[in-house]
Design a protein around this motif. Structure first.
Motif, PDB file in Angstrom:
ATOM      1  N   ASP A   1      11.290  18.456 -10.419  1.00 30.21           N
ATOM      2  CA  ASP A   1      10.195  17.880  -9.638  1.00 30.21           C
ATOM      3  C   ASP A   1       8.953  17.733 -10.510  1.00 30.21           C
ATOM      4  OD1 ASP A   1      11.199  17.451  -7.093  1.00 30.21           O
ATOM      5  OD2 ASP A   1      11.118  19.580  -6.625  1.00 30.21           O
TER       6      ASP A   1
ATOM      7  N   PHE B   1      18.969  20.635 -23.122  1.00 24.01           N
ATOM      8  CA  PHE B   1      19.681  19.579 -22.412  1.00 24.01           C
ATOM      9  C   PHE B   1      18.928  19.100 -21.182  1.00 24.01           C
ATOM     10  CE2 PHE B   1      22.765  21.586 -25.016  1.00 24.01           C
ATOM     11  CZ  PHE B   1      23.664  20.595 -25.346  1.00 24.01           C
ATOM     12  N   GLN B   2      19.405  17.971 -20.682  1.00 24.49           N
ATOM     13  CA  GLN B   2      18.746  17.318 -19.556  1.00 24.49           C
ATOM     14  C   GLN B   2      18.813  18.130 -18.265  1.00 24.49           C
ATOM     15  OE1 GLN B   2      20.395  13.499 -18.791  1.00 24.49           O
ATOM     16  NE2 GLN B   2      18.991  13.047 -17.140  1.00 24.49           N
ATOM     17  N   ASP B   3      20.029  18.579 -17.934  1.00 25.17           N
ATOM     18  CA  ASP B   3      20.215  19.136 -16.602  1.00 25.17           C
ATOM     19  C   ASP B   3      20.341  20.649 -16.668  1.00 25.17           C
ATOM     20  OD1 ASP B   3      20.837  19.789 -14.072  1.00 25.17           O
ATOM     21  OD2 ASP B   3      22.659  18.593 -13.932  1.00 25.17           O
TER      22      ASP B   3
ATOM     23  N   SER C   1      23.450  22.410 -15.299  1.00 29.63           N
ATOM     24  CA  SER C   1      24.757  22.455 -15.940  1.00 29.63           C
ATOM     25  C   SER C   1      24.701  23.008 -17.353  1.00 29.63           C
ATOM     26  CB  SER C   1      25.392  21.055 -15.950  1.00 29.63           C
ATOM     27  OG  SER C   1      24.642  20.205 -16.784  1.00 29.63           O
ATOM     28  N   SER C   2      23.524  23.324 -17.871  1.00 31.42           N
ATOM     29  CA  SER C   2      23.491  23.776 -19.259  1.00 31.42           C
ATOM     30  C   SER C   2      23.528  25.294 -19.386  1.00 31.42           C
ATOM     31  CB  SER C   2      22.282  23.200 -19.991  1.00 31.42           C
ATOM     32  OG  SER C   2      21.101  23.758 -19.508  1.00 31.42           O
ATOM     33  N   LEU C   3      23.535  26.004 -18.272  1.00 33.37           N
ATOM     34  CA  LEU C   3      23.700  27.461 -18.322  1.00 33.37           C
ATOM     35  C   LEU C   3      25.052  27.818 -17.714  1.00 33.37           C
ATOM     36  CD1 LEU C   3      20.182  28.679 -17.123  1.00 33.37           C
ATOM     37  CD2 LEU C   3      20.992  28.386 -19.458  1.00 33.37           C
ATOM     38  N   HIS C   4      25.781  28.708 -18.368  1.00 34.37           N
ATOM     39  CA  HIS C   4      27.094  29.107 -17.872  1.00 34.37           C
ATOM     40  C   HIS C   4      26.948  29.768 -16.501  1.00 34.37           C
ATOM     41  CE1 HIS C   4      31.032  30.874 -17.621  1.00 34.37           C
ATOM     42  NE2 HIS C   4      31.386  30.267 -18.743  1.00 34.37           N
TER      43      HIS C   4
END
Lengths: 254, 307, 282
Positions: free
Chosen positions: A174, A89-91, A94-97
């Motif tokens: 970055d 995923f992109q972010d 937010s993609s790891l719990h």
């Protein structure tokens, strides 16, 4: 072209109903050969991420077909499909719990698919993405953005998939961190013979990572061209040319 | 010389807990718990609440050892004694030692609060998380049910249940639990709604995780902290409702030393012998306050998002 | 260059942390005339902190010190909060990354621009309205009458950013601080917005601080560039020399970008040298 690993035929996705209906993807189609890296470039709202979500099965409401090795992907997707096709995923924020240890996050796919030698596989996956085994015992908030994205890549790799869907995997990072993650993705693809479908808004990234690139705008694929064509600005469509020009120079008027 | 190993093991435990990187899952969990503990210690009010509650637990456990009297034995020769050396909190209208009754009552109060939390918490969490994650008809049915429960004031609802089930502590617990789970379910649902669309849930779905797994292992851990905080804060209300039922004669029955029942029976002597009503009242207030303070503190501890 | 519009000397910002104070800015100095100064750096480099420190918008717990921080003679460091309220939005304006969060969702475009105008100038309501419409035209909105009546959620990203520029520039500020003003926009819209920003800033003779993570963009758009890392200025140079920078950090950043003109097998991952942070302290 050899038999495609992944083929999309007449894919259409619409959101909403009746008057508020938005055609997010309109009759898109492409084929990706085994081991190839295919790119989709487009601006926000062009439908590029929607295509990935349809392929992955996150959005099941699509018309047309998604073919894996020539056979239609099951709807809803089953475990065998997920074993074959994974997504990053992109972010990475937010993609790891946020409350689960990295080890628990990495353990999950192994449990679901009943793999053996789990701790060994986790250590191996972490080392494959350039992280020390101790990272298994950290929580996401103890990692930097680049490290998180490496963990997300490791999670996708654990099931030993053949196709990876990459949704702007470095746009939240970055540039100096991006370089490392892009190198990692390239190395992994070559060493494991993975097939990539990568979505990005960044011409530099997509030209670096992919050999063939589809240009999307307003839900349609307007043009498909090679990375070399993209670099030499050898495009047929006006929109593609505009995109290339805008990406090359910051000031349109200068 | 002899205490050297002790201090060294203590410093190494501290070093183990504060090491920048954990090397085993147990250490990682211990470190997370340690950081939470330190945040709790930093919050004075929460710490005060915690201390009061620990005292309550201790009292409930060893209360009988602290007093020579029995909570039930009547001695009409010493009825309505004001606080004195013999009876630190005085005696009631039947000559029972009030301090003894308060100590024994702590057990009842704690038990009721705990039972209610153990019944209402899981029901609310499961209903809310499932409804929020699944959506659709399950969500509609569950939430209308919650709406029905919420449309009655909780004490009235508990009263109705007790009226149907008959007075008594067990029925009071069931009644309070039935009126306590809906707000928890609603809270858990709200949390579940915010996470169901998140990338980490999507990522797990793409690993092939089933809905049960997603709800149990991913959605619920996210809802849990706010549910724990809410229950802790509700604990004060639960104790007050329990005391209220006792006061109205629908909870614990005399001669049980339940605080609400004590307050009720002390009421008729309020103007002449204030300690009969004031002591159980103060106990109820103190414990409710302690739960509230702790709940506020837990909010800081359990929310790692701004770490 | 004429007399400096903004002068910052040895600006330091520190936040309280578990172990005393942790530095966000470790003594940066720069001067700005009526020009476009780019501040580039990666996340955590302190570039946004620098912009906010000049506007005194940092949270109260931040410890800000400087040898000097002056806007054409006004001491920004010691100005009263009341005076700062006049300066903020009046003499210094800030354009933020995402207009969706920076505009008030409950007010129309016109009322927000008119309000911004009336707070800082003595314009009457009708005068302010005329100026707001003229300003919308200046930021190349074709149908200002119609757009003026819209609410922020009805605007596209590029349109929203134009409205934001109009709102920020209507009191004719001397200094504009733009913090990643185009990062949330599509590339094809980015050029127009930069064009408009450039044109308005030049027309009003204001100075511009352009904060961005995008090296090529800053190199194209600005006159001068500060390259920041770890709360310090690594290098200050003319923007057109950015591609030929001498500092190893700037060079590494340049090299880590996938090139558009040729194919490379592997990107160069910058190695961060702790020396860069110590050299200036000595």
């Amino acid at each position: 072209m050899t038999a495609p690993s992944l083929e999309i035929v007449n894919l259409s996705v619409a959101f909403g109903s009746d008057r508020a209906r938005v055609q997010a993807v309109d009759n898109a189609g492409f084929r990706v050969a085994p081991g190839e890296s295919f790119g989709i470039i487009g601006e926000s709202g062009s439908g590029k991420s929607t295509i990935l979500r349809a392929i992955s099965g996150l959005n099941d409401e699509y018309d047309g077909s998604v073919l894996i090795d020539g056979r239609a992907a099951p709807r809803p997707r089953n475990k065998a499909f997920f074993k074959n096709v994974q997504m990053v995923f992109q972010d990475p924020y937010s993609s790891l719990h946020p409350r689960r240890m990295i080890r628990a996050t990495l353990m999950e796919p192994l449990e679901i698919h009943r793999f053996d030698r789990r701790d060994e596989r986790i250590a191996q996956a972490l080392s494959d993405v350039g992280l020390a085994p101790e990272f298994a015992y950290r929580y996401p908030h103890q990692l930097s953005g680049g490290q998180r994205q490496r963990v997300a890549v490791a999670r996708a790799l654990l099931l030993e998939p053949r196709i990876m869907l990459l949704d702007e995997p470095t746009s939240a990072l970055d540039v100096s961190v991006q370089a490392g993650v892009l190198n990692l993705l390239n190395t992994l693809r070559l060493s494991r013979g993975l097939t990539y479908v990568m979505v990005s808004h960044d011409l530099r990234v997509i030209a670096h990572m992919c050999s063939r690139i589809a240009v999307m705008t307003q839900g349609r694929i307007v043009e498909e061209l090679s990375a070399d064509d993209l670099r030499s600005q050898n495009a047929e469509q006006d929109y593609t040319r505009e995109l290339i020009t805008a990406s090359r120079v910051a000031l349109a008027a200068e | 010389m002899t205490d050297t190993p002790v201090t060294s093991s203590r410093t190494s435990l501290r070093a183990w807990l504060e090491a920048p990187a954990a090397s085993t899952p147990r250490q990682a969990r211990a470190q997370a718990a340690w950081r939470g503990w330190k945040r709790l210690l930093a919050n004075r009010a929460a710490l005060a609440g915690l201390i009061v509650l620990i005292l309550l637990v201790v009292i409930a456990a060893i209360g009988p050892l602290l007093t020579p009297y029995s909570p039930m034995s009547q001695d009409l020769s010493v009825r309505l004694q004001p606080p004195s050396m013999l009876h630190p909190l005085g005696t009631d209208d039947l000559g029972r030692d009030i301090m003894t009754r308060i100590l024994y009552g702590a057990r009842i109060t704690l038990m009721m609060a705990l039972l209610v939390a153990l019944i209402a918490g899981p029901i609310g969490l499961i209903m809310g998380a499932t409804a929020g994650y699944l959506g659709g008809w399950f969500d509609i049915v569950a939430m209308r049910l919650v709406d029905i429960f919420l449309s009655f004031p909780s004490l009235i609802l508990a009263l109705a249940f007790v009226a149907a089930l008959g007075p008594g502590i067990e029925n009071a617990v069931i009644a309070i639990a039935l009126s306590a789970w809906p707000p928890i379910a609603r809270l858990a649902r709200a949390e579940a709604l915010t996470v169901r669309k998140s990338d980490y849930i999507a990522a797990s779905r793409l690993q092939g995780a089933s809905s049960t797994r997603l709800i149990l292992r991913h959605v619920m851990p996210i809802c849990l902290p706010s549910v724990v905080i809410r229950i802790t804060l509700n604990m004060a209300g639960i104790i007050l409702t329990a005391a209220g039922l006792g006061f109205l004669g629908l909870g614990a029955q005399p001669p049980s030393p339940e605080w609400g029942a004590m307050l009720a029976s002390g009421r008729q002597f309020m103007l002449t012998n204030w300690w009969l009503a004031a002591t159980p009242g103060a106990a109820i207030m103190l414990v409710s306050l302690a739960f509230n303070l702790l709940g506020d503190g837990l909010r800081d501890v359990l929310d790692p998002r701004d770490e | 260059m004429s007399e400096p519009l903004l002068e910052v000397k040895n600006l330091r910002v520190a936040y309280p942390s578990a172990h005393g104070y942790s530095d966000a800015l470790r003594g940066i100095s720069f001067a700005l005339g009526r020009e476009k100064l780019g501040i580039v750096g990666e996340s955590g480099s302190g570039k946004s902190t620098a912009g906010r420190a000049v506007m005194r918008l940092l949270p109260p717990k931040a410890r800000v010190t400087a040898d000097a921080m002056q806007l054409s003679g006004v001491d920004l460091l010691n100005a009263s909060e009341r005076k700062m309220r006049d300066i903020r939005g009046g003499r210094i304006a800030m354009v933020l990354q995402d207009p969706r969060y920076a505009l008030n969702p409950l007010k129309t475009v016109e009322s927000q621009i008119v309000e911004s105008c009336r707070i800082h100038t003595r314009a009457s309501r009708s005068e302010a309205r005329d100026r707001a419409l003229a300003m919308l035209e200046d930021v190349r909105i074709r149908d200002p009458q119609r757009v003026a009546r819209l609410y922020p959620h009805e605007l596209s990203g590029g349109m929203g950013q134009r409205v934001m520029i109009a709102m920020m520039l209507i009191p004719s500020p001397e200094l504009v601080i733009a913090d990643e003003p185009t990062s949330a926009l599509d590339v094809t819209v980015r050029g127009q917005i930069l064009d408009i920003l450039n044109e308005r800033v030049e027309a009003q003779g204001a100075g511009l601080i352009f904060i961005s993570h995008d090296l090529p963009l800053v190199g194209d758009f600005c006159d001068r560039v500060l390259v920041m890392y770890g709360g310090q200025v690594m290098e200050e140079l003319a923007a057109h020399e950015l591609a030929r920078a001498t500092h190893p950090y700037t060079r590494a950043l340049n090299a880590s970008l996938p090139p558009l003109d040729r194919r490379v097998e592997e990107l160069i991952v910058p190695e961060h040298d702790p020396e860069w942070l110590s050299e200036r302290r000595a």
